[in-house]
Design a protein around this motif. Sequence first.
Motif, PDB file in Angstrom:
ATOM      1  N   ARG A  59       1.178  14.698  -8.922  1.00 37.08           N
ATOM      2  CA  ARG A  59       1.043  13.803  -7.769  1.00 37.08           C
ATOM      3  C   ARG A  59       2.423  13.284  -7.387  1.00 37.08           C
ATOM      4  NH1 ARG A  59      -3.876   9.751  -8.094  1.00 37.08           N
ATOM      5  NH2 ARG A  59      -2.687   8.899  -9.824  1.00 37.08           N
ATOM      6  N   GLU A  60       2.667  13.215  -6.077  1.00 42.53           N
ATOM      7  CA  GLU A  60       3.969  12.787  -5.595  1.00 42.53           C
ATOM      8  C   GLU A  60       3.840  11.716  -4.524  1.00 42.53           C
ATOM      9  OE1 GLU A  60       5.940  16.183  -3.901  1.00 42.53           O
ATOM     10  OE2 GLU A  60       4.705  16.164  -2.096  1.00 42.53           O
ATOM     11  N   MET A  87       0.836  -1.197   0.000  1.00 37.78           N
ATOM     12  CA  MET A  87       0.000   0.000   0.000  1.00 37.78           C
ATOM     13  C   MET A  87       0.876   1.255   0.000  1.00 37.78           C
ATOM     14  SD  MET A  87      -3.038  -1.269   0.022  1.00 37.78           S
ATOM     15  CE  MET A  87      -4.009   0.206   0.338  1.00 37.78           C
ATOM     16  N   GLY A  88       0.313   2.310  -0.547  1.00 38.26           N
ATOM     17  CA  GLY A  88       1.046   3.567  -0.569  1.00 38.26           C
ATOM     18  C   GLY A  88       0.119   4.750  -0.390  1.00 38.26           C
ATOM     19  N   TRP A  89       0.681   5.851   0.037  1.00 40.00           N
ATOM     20  CA  TRP A  89      -0.014   7.137   0.097  1.00 40.00           C
ATOM     21  C   TRP A  89       0.730   8.116  -0.810  1.00 40.00           C
ATOM     22  CZ3 TRP A  89      -4.615   8.197   2.280  1.00 40.00           C
ATOM     23  CH2 TRP A  89      -5.102   7.335   3.264  1.00 40.00           C
ATOM     24  N   PHE A  90      -0.035   8.776  -1.657  1.00 42.56           N
ATOM     25  CA  PHE A  90       0.491   9.811  -2.537  1.00 42.56           C
ATOM     26  C   PHE A  90      -0.312  11.085  -2.290  1.00 42.56           C
ATOM     27  CE2 PHE A  90       3.239   7.421  -5.494  1.00 42.56           C
ATOM     28  CZ  PHE A  90       2.935   6.139  -5.073  1.00 42.56           C
ATOM     29  N   ARG A  91       0.211  12.203  -2.768  1.00 44.70           N
ATOM     30  CA  ARG A  91      -0.528  13.443  -2.612  1.00 44.70           C
ATOM     31  C   ARG A  91      -0.331  14.347  -3.817  1.00 44.70           C
ATOM     32  NH1 ARG A  91       2.927  16.363   2.284  1.00 44.70           N
ATOM     33  NH2 ARG A  91       4.790  16.882   1.052  1.00 44.70           N
ATOM     34  N   GLN A  92      -1.325  15.188  -4.043  1.00 41.91           N
ATOM     35  CA  GLN A  92      -1.258  16.128  -5.159  1.00 41.91           C
ATOM     36  C   GLN A  92      -1.703  17.498  -4.686  1.00 41.91           C
ATOM     37  OE1 GLN A  92      -3.443  15.031  -8.700  1.00 41.91           O
ATOM     38  NE2 GLN A  92      -2.137  16.327  -9.966  1.00 41.91           N
ATOM     39  N   TYR A 138      -4.912  13.712  -0.781  1.00 40.71           N
ATOM     40  CA  TYR A 138      -4.143  12.521  -0.452  1.00 40.71           C
ATOM     41  C   TYR A 138      -4.864  11.286  -0.982  1.00 40.71           C
ATOM     42  CZ  TYR A 138      -0.915  15.116   2.469  1.00 40.71           C
ATOM     43  OH  TYR A 138       0.051  15.991   2.909  1.00 40.71           O
ATOM     44  N   TYR A 139      -4.095  10.468  -1.698  1.00 32.86           N
ATOM     45  CA  TYR A 139      -4.630   9.260  -2.310  1.00 32.86           C
ATOM     46  C   TYR A 139      -3.940   8.031  -1.730  1.00 32.86           C
ATOM     47  CZ  TYR A 139      -6.124  12.492  -6.003  1.00 32.86           C
ATOM     48  OH  TYR A 139      -6.691  13.523  -6.709  1.00 32.86           O
ATOM     49  N   CYS A 140      -4.714   6.976  -1.491  1.00 29.92           N
ATOM     50  CA  CYS A 140      -4.070   5.715  -1.188  1.00 29.92           C
ATOM     51  C   CYS A 140      -4.095   4.843  -2.441  1.00 29.92           C
ATOM     52  CB  CYS A 140      -4.679   5.010   0.004  1.00 29.92           C
ATOM     53  SG  CYS A 140      -6.274   4.246  -0.257  1.00 29.92           S
ATOM     54  N   ALA A 141      -3.150   3.937  -2.495  1.00 34.98           N
ATOM     55  CA  ALA A 141      -2.980   3.085  -3.655  1.00 34.98           C
ATOM     56  C   ALA A 141      -2.584   1.691  -3.206  1.00 34.98           C
ATOM     57  CB  ALA A 141      -1.915   3.659  -4.585  1.00 34.98           C
ATOM     58  N   ALA A 142      -2.933   0.705  -4.031  1.00 30.82           N
ATOM     59  CA  ALA A 142      -2.660  -0.696  -3.700  1.00 30.82           C
ATOM     60  C   ALA A 142      -1.959  -1.392  -4.859  1.00 30.82           C
ATOM     61  CB  ALA A 142      -3.966  -1.420  -3.374  1.00 30.82           C
ATOM     62  N   LYS A 143      -1.029  -2.260  -4.503  1.00 29.92           N
ATOM     63  CA  LYS A 143      -0.330  -3.036  -5.517  1.00 29.92           C
ATOM     64  C   LYS A 143      -0.308  -4.497  -5.109  1.00 29.92           C
ATOM     65  CE  LYS A 143       4.088  -3.981  -7.705  1.00 29.92           C
ATOM     66  NZ  LYS A 143       3.462  -4.180  -9.028  1.00 29.92           N
ATOM     67  N   SER A 144      -0.833  -5.337  -6.004  1.00 29.24           N
ATOM     68  CA  SER A 144      -0.771  -6.772  -5.774  1.00 29.24           C
ATOM     69  C   SER A 144       0.651  -7.245  -6.019  1.00 29.24           C
ATOM     70  CB  SER A 144      -1.727  -7.493  -6.729  1.00 29.24           C
ATOM     71  OG  SER A 144      -1.616  -8.886  -6.560  1.00 29.24           O
ATOM     72  N   THR A 145       1.207  -7.973  -5.073  1.00 26.46           N
ATOM     73  CA  THR A 145       2.590  -8.395  -5.209  1.00 26.46           C
ATOM     74  C   THR A 145       2.836  -9.654  -4.404  1.00 26.46           C
ATOM     75  OG1 THR A 145       4.894  -7.768  -4.758  1.00 26.46           O
ATOM     76  CG2 THR A 145       3.226  -6.832  -3.331  1.00 26.46           C
ATOM     77  N   ALA A 170       7.083   4.130  -6.598  1.00 24.93           N
ATOM     78  CA  ALA A 170       6.740   4.666  -7.916  1.00 24.93           C
ATOM     79  C   ALA A 170       5.239   4.591  -8.164  1.00 24.93           C
ATOM     80  CB  ALA A 170       7.478   3.909  -9.008  1.00 24.93           C
ATOM     81  N   GLU A 171       4.680   5.713  -8.582  1.00 29.41           N
ATOM     82  CA  GLU A 171       3.239   5.793  -8.832  1.00 29.41           C
ATOM     83  C   GLU A 171       2.800   4.742  -9.853  1.00 29.41           C
ATOM     84  OE1 GLU A 171       2.084   9.740  -9.838  1.00 29.41           O
ATOM     85  OE2 GLU A 171       0.099   9.163 -10.560  1.00 29.41           O
ATOM     86  N   GLY A 172       3.593   4.547 -10.889  1.00 29.30           N
ATOM     87  CA  GLY A 172       3.239   3.627 -11.962  1.00 29.30           C
ATOM     88  C   GLY A 172       3.196   2.172 -11.556  1.00 29.30           C
TER      89      GLY A 172
END
Length: 127
Positions: free
Chosen positions: A45-46, A34-39, A94-101, A110-112
Amino acid sequence: QVQLVESGGGLVQAGGSLRLSCAASGRTFSRYAMGWFRQAPGKEREFGAAISWSGGNTNYADSVKGRFTISRDNAKNTVYLQMNSLKPEDTAVYYCAAKSTPWGTRAYVAEGEYDYWGQGTQVTVSS
């Protein structure tokens, strides 16, 4: 498929604190990094903070290191961002993001690399 819903944003004075939450749907939350990004207005967005799905590894942007703490509760399918000593320059969506891994120890910056994103929650810090 994972759906993410952020909450906890708001207006706070400089020096104050907020805790953001990101609730995730799905039964395999524990296998998502999981990650938190912000714009901020007028900016790209960073990256802010990230945590591995094991919870054992974290990464922070230099701008928030020592002030923000990311954590997760896999039993509640929730990731948190505790923000202390807030500054006006922390004002952003502020955005949260999820990556299956399959890698339980990796915290991605990395946002991508992220697969799913929430709608964002506004944080405004007044001076």
